[in-house]
Design an enzyme around this catalytic site. Structure first.
Site, PDB file in Angstrom:
ATOM      1  CG  HIS A   1      27.891  43.584  25.626  1.00  0.00           C
ATOM      2  ND1 HIS A   1      26.682  44.058  25.154  1.00  0.00           N
ATOM      3  CD2 HIS A   1      28.813  44.515  25.303  1.00  0.00           C
ATOM      4  CE1 HIS A   1      26.875  45.233  24.594  1.00  0.00           C
ATOM      5  NE2 HIS A   1      28.152  45.533  24.666  1.00  0.00           N
TER       6      HIS A   1
ATOM      7  CD  GLN B   1      20.374  38.842  27.778  1.00  0.00           C
ATOM      8  OE1 GLN B   1      21.151  39.776  27.953  1.00  0.00           O
ATOM      9  NE2 GLN B   1      20.504  37.683  28.379  1.00  0.00           N
TER      10      GLN B   1
ATOM     11  CD  GLU C   1      23.595  35.969  35.350  1.00  0.00           C
ATOM     12  OE1 GLU C   1      22.373  35.731  35.182  1.00  0.00           O
ATOM     13  OE2 GLU C   1      24.444  35.080  35.413  1.00  0.00           O
TER      14      GLU C   1
ATOM     15  CE1 TYR D   1      23.034  43.893  34.017  1.00  0.00           C
ATOM     16  CE2 TYR D   1      22.861  41.536  33.626  1.00  0.00           C
ATOM     17  CZ  TYR D   1      23.601  42.701  33.605  1.00  0.00           C
ATOM     18  OH  TYR D   1      24.910  42.687  33.177  1.00  0.00           O
TER      19      TYR D   1
ATOM     20  NE  ARG E   1      22.166  42.519  47.255  1.00  0.00           N
ATOM     21  CZ  ARG E   1      23.083  42.421  48.213  1.00  0.00           C
ATOM     22  NH1 ARG E   1      22.781  41.853  49.350  1.00  0.00           N
ATOM     23  NH2 ARG E   1      24.304  42.885  48.038  1.00  0.00           N
TER      24      ARG E   1
ATOM     25  NE  ARG F   1      21.280  33.745  31.885  1.00  0.00           N
ATOM     26  CZ  ARG F   1      22.476  34.240  31.652  1.00  0.00           C
ATOM     27  NH1 ARG F   1      22.654  35.092  30.670  1.00  0.00           N
ATOM     28  NH2 ARG F   1      23.502  33.868  32.377  1.00  0.00           N
TER      29      ARG F   1
ATOM     30  CG  HIS G   1      26.802  41.042  36.976  1.00  0.00           C
ATOM     31  ND1 HIS G   1      27.438  39.942  36.458  1.00  0.00           N
ATOM     32  CD2 HIS G   1      25.989  41.476  35.987  1.00  0.00           C
ATOM     33  CE1 HIS G   1      27.043  39.729  35.216  1.00  0.00           C
ATOM     34  NE2 HIS G   1      26.149  40.640  34.906  1.00  0.00           N
ATOM     35  CD  GLU G   2      24.333  43.393  44.222  1.00  0.00           C
ATOM     36  OE1 GLU G   2      23.939  43.928  43.164  1.00  0.00           O
ATOM     37  OE2 GLU G   2      23.887  43.687  45.331  1.00  0.00           O
TER      38      GLU G   2
ATOM     39  CB  ALA H   1      28.425  32.286  26.673  1.00  0.00           C
TER      40      ALA H   1
ATOM     41  CB  CYS I   1      41.402  31.806  31.849  1.00  0.00           C
ATOM     42  SG  CYS I   1      41.135  32.411  30.163  1.00  0.00           S
TER      43      CYS I   1
ATOM     44  CD  GLN J   1      44.457  35.100  31.923  1.00  0.00           C
ATOM     45  OE1 GLN J   1      44.625  33.939  32.246  1.00  0.00           O
ATOM     46  NE2 GLN J   1      45.446  35.832  31.467  1.00  0.00           N
TER      47      GLN J   1
ATOM     48  CB  CYS K   1      38.600  33.238  23.114  1.00  0.00           C
ATOM     49  SG  CYS K   1      38.976  31.646  23.864  1.00  0.00           S
TER      50      CYS K   1
ATOM     51  CE  LYS L   1      45.184  29.531  37.216  1.00  0.00           C
ATOM     52  NZ  LYS L   1      46.391  30.292  36.931  1.00  0.00           N
TER      53      LYS L   1
HETATM   54  P1  NAP Z   1      54.788  38.685  37.989  1.00  0.00           P
HETATM   55  O1  NAP Z   1      53.330  38.763  37.913  1.00  0.00           O
HETATM   56  O2  NAP Z   1      55.624  39.679  37.291  1.00  0.00           O
HETATM   57  O3  NAP Z   1      55.146  38.701  39.538  1.00  0.00           O
HETATM   58  C1  NAP Z   1      56.452  38.618  39.989  1.00  0.00           C
HETATM   59  C2  NAP Z   1      56.479  38.909  41.495  1.00  0.00           C
HETATM   60  O4  NAP Z   1      57.802  38.816  41.930  1.00  0.00           O
HETATM   61  C3  NAP Z   1      55.959  40.263  41.837  1.00  0.00           C
HETATM   62  O5  NAP Z   1      55.003  40.099  42.857  1.00  0.00           O
HETATM   63  C4  NAP Z   1      57.187  41.047  42.300  1.00  0.00           C
HETATM   64  O6  NAP Z   1      56.704  41.725  43.407  1.00  0.00           O
HETATM   65  C5  NAP Z   1      58.175  39.966  42.652  1.00  0.00           C
HETATM   66  N1  NAP Z   1      59.543  40.279  42.251  1.00  0.00           N
HETATM   67  C6  NAP Z   1      59.981  40.709  41.057  1.00  0.00           C
HETATM   68  N2  NAP Z   1      61.322  40.859  41.065  1.00  0.00           N
HETATM   69  C7  NAP Z   1      61.735  40.509  42.302  1.00  0.00           C
HETATM   70  C8  NAP Z   1      63.014  40.473  42.934  1.00  0.00           C
HETATM   71  N3  NAP Z   1      64.134  40.809  42.271  1.00  0.00           N
HETATM   72  N4  NAP Z   1      63.076  40.078  44.209  1.00  0.00           N
HETATM   73  C9  NAP Z   1      61.962  39.738  44.879  1.00  0.00           C
HETATM   74  N5  NAP Z   1      60.748  39.779  44.341  1.00  0.00           N
HETATM   75  C10 NAP Z   1      60.625  40.151  43.056  1.00  0.00           C
HETATM   76  O7  NAP Z   1      55.316  37.286  37.496  1.00  0.00           O
HETATM   77  P2  NAP Z   1      54.739  35.840  37.760  1.00  0.00           P
HETATM   78  O8  NAP Z   1      54.040  35.742  39.037  1.00  0.00           O
HETATM   79  O9  NAP Z   1      55.904  34.959  37.545  1.00  0.00           O
HETATM   80  O10 NAP Z   1      53.716  35.636  36.607  1.00  0.00           O
HETATM   81  C11 NAP Z   1      54.123  35.684  35.237  1.00  0.00           C
HETATM   82  C12 NAP Z   1      52.965  36.040  34.339  1.00  0.00           C
HETATM   83  O11 NAP Z   1      52.044  34.990  34.288  1.00  0.00           O
HETATM   84  C13 NAP Z   1      52.213  37.262  34.834  1.00  0.00           C
HETATM   85  O12 NAP Z   1      51.817  38.058  33.751  1.00  0.00           O
HETATM   86  C14 NAP Z   1      51.030  36.687  35.488  1.00  0.00           C
HETATM   87  O13 NAP Z   1      49.916  37.573  35.511  1.00  0.00           O
HETATM   88  C15 NAP Z   1      50.781  35.473  34.609  1.00  0.00           C
HETATM   89  N6  NAP Z   1      50.042  34.513  35.400  1.00  0.00           N
HETATM   90  C16 NAP Z   1      48.702  34.609  35.359  1.00  0.00           C
HETATM   91  C17 NAP Z   1      47.964  33.747  36.104  1.00  0.00           C
HETATM   92  C18 NAP Z   1      46.476  33.820  36.038  1.00  0.00           C
HETATM   93  O14 NAP Z   1      45.809  33.086  36.736  1.00  0.00           O
HETATM   94  N7  NAP Z   1      45.899  34.666  35.249  1.00  0.00           N
HETATM   95  C19 NAP Z   1      48.580  32.825  36.919  1.00  0.00           C
HETATM   96  C20 NAP Z   1      49.964  32.750  36.937  1.00  0.00           C
HETATM   97  C21 NAP Z   1      50.692  33.619  36.166  1.00  0.00           C
HETATM   98  P3  NAP Z   1      57.468  42.859  44.167  1.00  0.00           P
HETATM   99  O15 NAP Z   1      58.317  43.546  43.147  1.00  0.00           O
HETATM  100  O16 NAP Z   1      56.390  43.712  44.738  1.00  0.00           O
HETATM  101  O17 NAP Z   1      58.242  42.147  45.221  1.00  0.00           O
HETATM  102 FE1  SF4 Z   2      37.092  30.592  27.973  1.00  0.00          FE
HETATM  103 FE2  SF4 Z   2      38.466  31.953  26.216  1.00  0.00          FE
HETATM  104 FE3  SF4 Z   2      37.063  33.270  28.047  1.00  0.00          FE
HETATM  105 FE4  SF4 Z   2      39.266  31.944  28.769  1.00  0.00          FE
HETATM  106  S1  SF4 Z   2      39.144  33.721  27.418  1.00  0.00           S
HETATM  107  S2  SF4 Z   2      37.243  31.893  29.761  1.00  0.00           S
HETATM  108  S3  SF4 Z   2      39.209  30.206  27.380  1.00  0.00           S
HETATM  109  S4  SF4 Z   2      36.254  31.966  26.434  1.00  0.00           S
END
Ligand code: NAP
Ligand code: SF4
Length: 672
Positions: free
Chosen positions: A29, A103, A167, A169, A178, A217, A255-256, A313, A340, A342, A356, A424
């Site tokens: 979707h 679908q 899924e 449904y 269940r 499906r 989904h659950e 997909a 991801c 995301q 994407c 990852k």
């Molecule tokens: P973030 O998400 O902003 O987290 C920073 C962490 O540091 C927070 O938990 C904060 O928590 C802490 N913090 C901030 N200032 C601080 C200070 N002065 N002293 C101590 N603690 C402090 O940043 P990030 O982890 O570096 O990630 C960066 C970006 O990449 C984010 O948007 C994240 O979502 C993204 N990312 C995404 C994925 C994914 O898998 N989707 C993976 C990695 C990164 P407190 O303030 O509560 O202490």
């Molecule tokens: Fe794949 Fe793009 Fe969805 Fe990430 S956002 S899972 S790269 S389709």
């Protein structure tokens, strides 16, 4: 015959209908289904995928009745007036040589609708509403509703329909003890629980005739307590075949379910075995799905006889030309889905338009385009992380002369570190894709070169994508030798002791905890390790395919700390954050929230949790405390009169993520 992927690219005859290869775009979707202004955007989205060579597309789920739709106000296929708008979609796909199936969905207790219905009045854990149990006559009418919707889909020009039976449904809800506690002709024992799905296939086939594709499906693995057994799944597949289906497609997990099924931490092809055991029991073609994002893996599954077609997909959101590039023998040119979630599922489940992360054009085909430039310019991009790579790529695609400066000896920026996190590894595919594309488009890539204002002086435009630097919090003892930055750990491979405290519970903190907690597993054992971690069973008699998890223990003693209240990683995606937290718990990572840091010394990390002082006696403290923007080149360039645009983390470090960085980069490059 294609030599690289002979099975994947072989045609498939389904009665009178011929598919040009074995690649199906699975249902997803997008939000375009409900776009104001009609289905023009959806038509463009699917036409681009058909042009890219996919054989068969299945649309997102379209409700067969008001109460069965995914949500109040969702698009339906139940009245004659519902037919006409779809012709734009089917015509567009046919003009590109593709086939498309609609679908048909009845969401049952997953419908976001206070008037939802289900086999029994049992609330779903992921829905605020409690369903009303259907009467026997209403169940019978529901089978007719599917048949009616299928006939209307044919009128709209669809080559077939997919009956959504997985899924969790409605049809899935009828199958499982269940959710089905009935004791009439539609429940009670396995045979009667199967009756509605089989009846739906029979009536749909009767409604659409023999020259129409009917896909069922089916849930190959429910991954919920009191789901179907493997034996019941095989028995249903046989009955679905006898009732007239042309193809059986795979669904994995309701989904659950609390087992991840498509996130990046699921190994590639991890559930193909569940499809293979159904394929071995039936004569009709079977479609395999879930975490298949690469033509070589798809080919291997088909060559091994585990399935007859592959459904993807998200990989076709990431690259509409997946099939064409596979057929051309250029898999390195595929922009690989990194699983991801995301910009796709996280968007879907928060009511936003799907797109994407690696391809922001997905679902924006009409509005975000990359036309050739009429005024080629000399463009410098500084920084080879996701933002810089995406900007250089689109600018070069459009015909600009691009030079990319990267201070490190390799491209990728934050993605180089991300690819080292367990689960990852897919992030390395994005780097591979950009390396391939920049070489193909003759971008002048200067690795190991720190750009200076002097070096950049002669360019018409400079894009600063210099990213971020890790934040060092003001903390007594922060310069103690036991304190490391996450970059030292993930990027430089600095050795870390057996007891570690992480300061910061954002995305990087969670990633670093995974990195330090996981003992390196051999790739060949990844699938077995995944099943043990999450309690997935292959036993044919086990309900739901679930057993007691036997997770591998953590490789270190880890404390993950944050100052704020609430869950760690709470800004991670809706569809994946829970799995990350669950896995950290399985590895014994201890979470401390609402802490105040007091300092670091030889004894470890001193902090307070509420009013209580604590000492974490650790060997190392890793700072994951967020980032600061790095844009030191901006002022000297502006002073020298050079046109500069700052993007990605360099522009704004707060809430930086790759989705925003790539989107911003592509949109800028589309206008340069
Ligand atoms: P973030 O998400 O902003 O987290 C920073 C962490 O540091 C927070 O938990 C904060 O928590 C802490 N913090 C901030 N200032 C601080 C200070 N002065 N002293 C101590 N603690 C402090 O940043 P990030 O982890 O570096 O990630 C960066 C970006 O990449 C984010 O948007 C994240 O979502 C993204 N990312 C995404 C994925 C994914 O898998 N989707 C993976 C990695 C990164 P407190 O303030 O509560 O202490
Ligand atoms: Fe794949 Fe793009 Fe969805 Fe990430 S956002 S899972 S790269 S389709």
């Amino acid at each position: 015959m294609n030599h690289a992927y002979p099975h994947l690219l072989a045609p498939l005859a389904l009665g009178p209908v011929q598919l040009r290869n074995r690649i199906m775009m699975g249902s997803m979707h997008t939000g375009l289904e409900e776009a104001r202004g009609g289905l023009r955007g959806l038509a463009a989205f699917y036409a681009e995928r058909a042009r890219g060579g996919v054989a068969l597309i299945v649309t997102g789920g379209i409700g067969i009745s008001e109460e069965g739709a995914l949500a109040v106000g969702a698009r339906l296929m139940c009245r004659p007036a519902d037919v006409a708008p779809h012709r734009e979609v089917t015509d567009a796909v046919h003009a590109e040589g593709g086939r498309i199936a609609l679908q048909l969905i009845h969401a049952g207790r997953y419908a976001y609708n206070p008037r939802q219905v289900a086999p029994s009045a049992i609330q779903a854990p992921i829905n605020p509403f409690t369903p009303r149990a259907l009467s026997s006559a209403e169940v019978d009418r529901t089978a007719d509703d599917f048949a009616n919707a299928a006939a209307l889909a044919r009128e709209a020009g669809y080559d077939g329909v997919e009956i959504m039976g997985s899924e969790g449904y409605l049809l899935n809800q009828f199958l499982a003890p269940r959710t089905n506690r009935r004791d009439d002709e539609w429940g009670g024992d396995a045979e009667r629980r199967m009756r509605l799905p089989v009846e739906v296939v029979r009536r749909v086939r009767a409604a659409v005739g023999e020259d129409c594709i009917v896909i069922y499906r089916q849930s190959m693995l429910d991954l919920v307590q009191d789901g179907s057994t493997g034996e019941e799944i095989i028995a249903l597949a046989r009955q679905v075949e006898a009732a007239g289906a042309s193809l059986i497609n795979t669904g994995i997990g309701w989904h659950e379910a609390r087992v991840p099924t498509i996130a990046t931490l699921v190994p590639r092809g991890a559930f193909a075995w569940a499809t293979a055991r159904v394929k071995a029991a039936v004569g009709l073609p079977v479609i395999v799905s879930n975490r298949i994002n690469d033509p070589a893996l798809a080919e291997a599954l088909l060559a091994a006889g585990e399935a007859d077609m592959v459904s993807m997909a998200r990989p076709l959101l990431a690259d509409a030309d997946f099939a064409r590039k596979a057929a051309a023998g250029t898999p390195a040119a595929i922009d690989t889905c990194i699983a991801c979630n995301q910009a796709c599922l996280d968007h879907t489940f928060s009511g936003k338009m799907t797109s994407c992360l690696v391809n922001p054009r997905a679902c924006h085909e009409l509005e975000l385009t990359y036309p050739p430039t009429t005024a080629p310019r000399r463009l410098a991009v500084v920084g080879g992380g996701p933002a810089g790579l995406a900007c250089a790529h689109v600018a070069a695609l459009r015909g600009h002369a691009v030079t990319l400066f990267e201070a490190q000896p390799r491209l990728g920026g934050q993605f180089v570190m991300a690819a080292r996190i367990p689960g990852k590894a897919e992030y390395a595919e994005t780097i591979r894709y950009f390396e391939h594309e920049l070489a193909r488009l003759q971008v002048d890539v200067r690795l190991g070169q720190r750009a200076t204002a002097a070096k950049l002086a002669g360019f018409d435009h400079v894009v600063l994508a210099t990213g971020v630097v890790p934040r060092t919090p003001a903390l007594p003892g922060v310069d103690h030798p036991s304190v490391l930055s996450y970059q030292q750990v993930l990027g430089e491979g600095v050795e870390v002791g057996g007891r570690v405290a992480l300061i910061g519970g954002g995305g990087i903190g969670v990633d670093t905890a995974h990195f330090l907690a996981d003992a390196p597993a051999h790739e060949a054992q990844a699938e077995a390790a995944f099943c043990a971690d999450w309690g997935v069973s292959r036993d044919l008699q086990v309900r739901g395919g679930l057993t007691t998890p036997q997770p591998s223990p953590g490789a270190r003693q880890i404390w993950l700390c944050q100052r704020s209240a609430g869950k760690v990683g709470r800004y991670l995606g809706k569809t994946t954050a829970w799995a990350h937290r669950a896995l950290l718990a399985k590895r014994g990572v201890q979470i401390l929230t609402e802490v105040q840091y007091e300092g670091v010394d030889d004894a470890g990390l001193h902090l307070r949790v509420g009013e209580t002082p604590r000492l974490l006696p650790v060997d190392h403290i890793v700072l994951c405390a967020g980032q600061e923007s790095e844009q030191s080149l901006r002022a000297p360039l502006e002073a020298a009169g050079v046109a500069v645009t700052v993007i990605g983390g360099a522009e704004r470090a707060a809430e930086l993520d790759a989705k925003r960085a790539i989107d911003q980069a592509c949109r800028l490059a589309a206008t340069l």
